[in-house]
Design an enzyme around this catalytic site. Sequence first.
Site, PDB file in Angstrom:
ATOM      1  N   LEU A 121       0.835  -1.213   0.000  1.00  0.00           N
ATOM      2  CA  LEU A 121       0.000   0.000   0.000  1.00  0.00           C
ATOM      3  C   LEU A 121       0.865   1.257   0.000  1.00  0.00           C
ATOM      4  O   LEU A 121       0.390   2.364   0.175  1.00  0.00           O
ATOM      5  CB  LEU A 121      -0.933   0.024   1.214  1.00  0.00           C
ATOM      6  CG  LEU A 121      -1.882  -1.153   1.344  1.00  0.00           C
ATOM      7  CD1 LEU A 121      -2.765  -1.010   2.571  1.00  0.00           C
ATOM      8  CD2 LEU A 121      -2.759  -1.249   0.096  1.00  0.00           C
ATOM      9  N   ASP A 168       3.612   5.783  -7.006  1.00  0.00           N
ATOM     10  CA  ASP A 168       3.202   5.844  -5.601  1.00  0.00           C
ATOM     11  C   ASP A 168       3.290   7.273  -5.068  1.00  0.00           C
ATOM     12  O   ASP A 168       2.386   7.764  -4.395  1.00  0.00           O
ATOM     13  CB  ASP A 168       4.086   4.925  -4.751  1.00  0.00           C
ATOM     14  CG  ASP A 168       4.051   3.490  -5.247  1.00  0.00           C
ATOM     15  OD1 ASP A 168       3.204   3.182  -6.099  1.00  0.00           O
ATOM     16  OD2 ASP A 168       4.881   2.690  -4.785  1.00  0.00           O
TER      17      ASP A 168
HETATM   18  C1  GLA Z   1       5.997  -0.302  -6.530  1.00  0.00           C
HETATM   19  C2  GLA Z   1       6.746   0.909  -7.086  1.00  0.00           C
HETATM   20  C3  GLA Z   1       5.920   1.610  -8.159  1.00  0.00           C
HETATM   21  C4  GLA Z   1       5.406   0.638  -9.213  1.00  0.00           C
HETATM   22  C5  GLA Z   1       4.785  -0.584  -8.550  1.00  0.00           C
HETATM   23  C6  GLA Z   1       4.428  -1.651  -9.548  1.00  0.00           C
HETATM   24  O1  GLA Z   1       4.871   0.114  -5.820  1.00  0.00           O
HETATM   25  O2  GLA Z   1       7.063   1.821  -6.075  1.00  0.00           O
HETATM   26  O3  GLA Z   1       6.675   2.642  -8.747  1.00  0.00           O
HETATM   27  O4  GLA Z   1       6.422   0.276 -10.096  1.00  0.00           O
HETATM   28  O5  GLA Z   1       5.626  -1.171  -7.578  1.00  0.00           O
HETATM   29  O6  GLA Z   1       3.436  -1.200 -10.397  1.00  0.00           O
END
Ligand code: GLA
Length: 382
Positions: A121, A168
């Site tokens: 998350l 994120d």
């Molecule tokens: C992690 C990384 C994101 C993205 C996801 C996969 O959360 O921090 O930048 O690459 O994995 O979608």
Amino acid sequence: MQLDALRRAFLNHYHTEPLLIVSPGRVNLIGEHTDYNEGYVLPGAIDKTIAVALSPSGNDTCEVHALKLQQTDRFQLSTLTRGEGWQNYVRGVVHFLLHNGYQVQGFHAMIDGDIPIGSGLSSSAALEGAFSFGLSELFQLRVAPLELAFIGQQAEHQYVGVRCGIMDQYANIFGKRNQLIRLDCRSLKHVYYPFQFPDYRIVLCNSMVHHSLASSAYNERRQQCEEGVALLKKYHPEVKTLRDVSQAMLHEHIREIPPQIYMRCMYVVEENERVLLAGTCLQEANLEMFGELMYASHTGLQKQYEVSCEELDYLVELTLNREEVIGARMMGGGFGGCTINIVHRDGLEDFKQYMTSQYEKKFHRVPEIYVGQIVEGVHVVD
Ligand code: GLA
């Protein structure tokens, strides 16, 4: 989360009223491992958050206390170096604010939160956002939102050692209540799509698995995508990232690309197509098809990109014969953490019971199940 308790704890300790920041985790409905390939993603901020209380220290010293962990980190701005574990998310952000020319001063901070760590998350982006945004507010640095997201990402790359994409941090900064963000990770422009389906809930099933190899495998996947691009570039010089690659182009060069790299690239190209389709589904309120795209995404992550695990696969498989479930998939980097499910509210209690009992029977651990609301991104609490 107990914001008032955090405020009081800070007041008791430092005898000054803090600035309070709330910084959310994120869900991603679809578009996994596409962000660092300049593709599309569909995240939103959720009501699992980190809260930080902040005030200036009046000198060069920074003191950061994590309430849940009962750990304190102290460092000087003038001699800032890498620390250990969670410290690097904060130190990294401070480093890159300074590096970008912002006049950060010493500060006191207390952290609390309810984002389960290692659950996919993105508690890490929430922590970075809490500090990049929080320090910008505290010292009136006026850092632009996109730069805040980049500062978090830089901290992750250089202080933590994960070559993550921008999804994120972006969701943490640009999140809006009841809106999903369809972000184009090439142009870094987004559009909001309302997620307002009164009969449906976004439900997260936490496998409670935290894979220790996740960050090295993550960097390896990124590397494999870059390898695919390097090979295709020889024939198509215009290809800069997998964003420029089509299924047809991959087919055309199937003999020149090692099978594993081929599979990784094909997954990314297909997943980008799914995100675009998913956006249309939201606009047309076609949740059925949206759900099918989620299942297809999971299959790709499991079989082509190979970032799932037995526990996540089982959580998704369990939903296949459940009428109340529209779609399900693993979410985030993979190798553990949560699945994301869209579930009809009338079947929610049955769903929770069924998932918990079946999962517990097979893996002898109890999955945590959360119903997520899409909320505002990082902000100051008045
Ligand atoms: C992690 C990384 C994101 C993205 C996801 C996969 O959360 O921090 O930048 O690459 O994995 O979608």
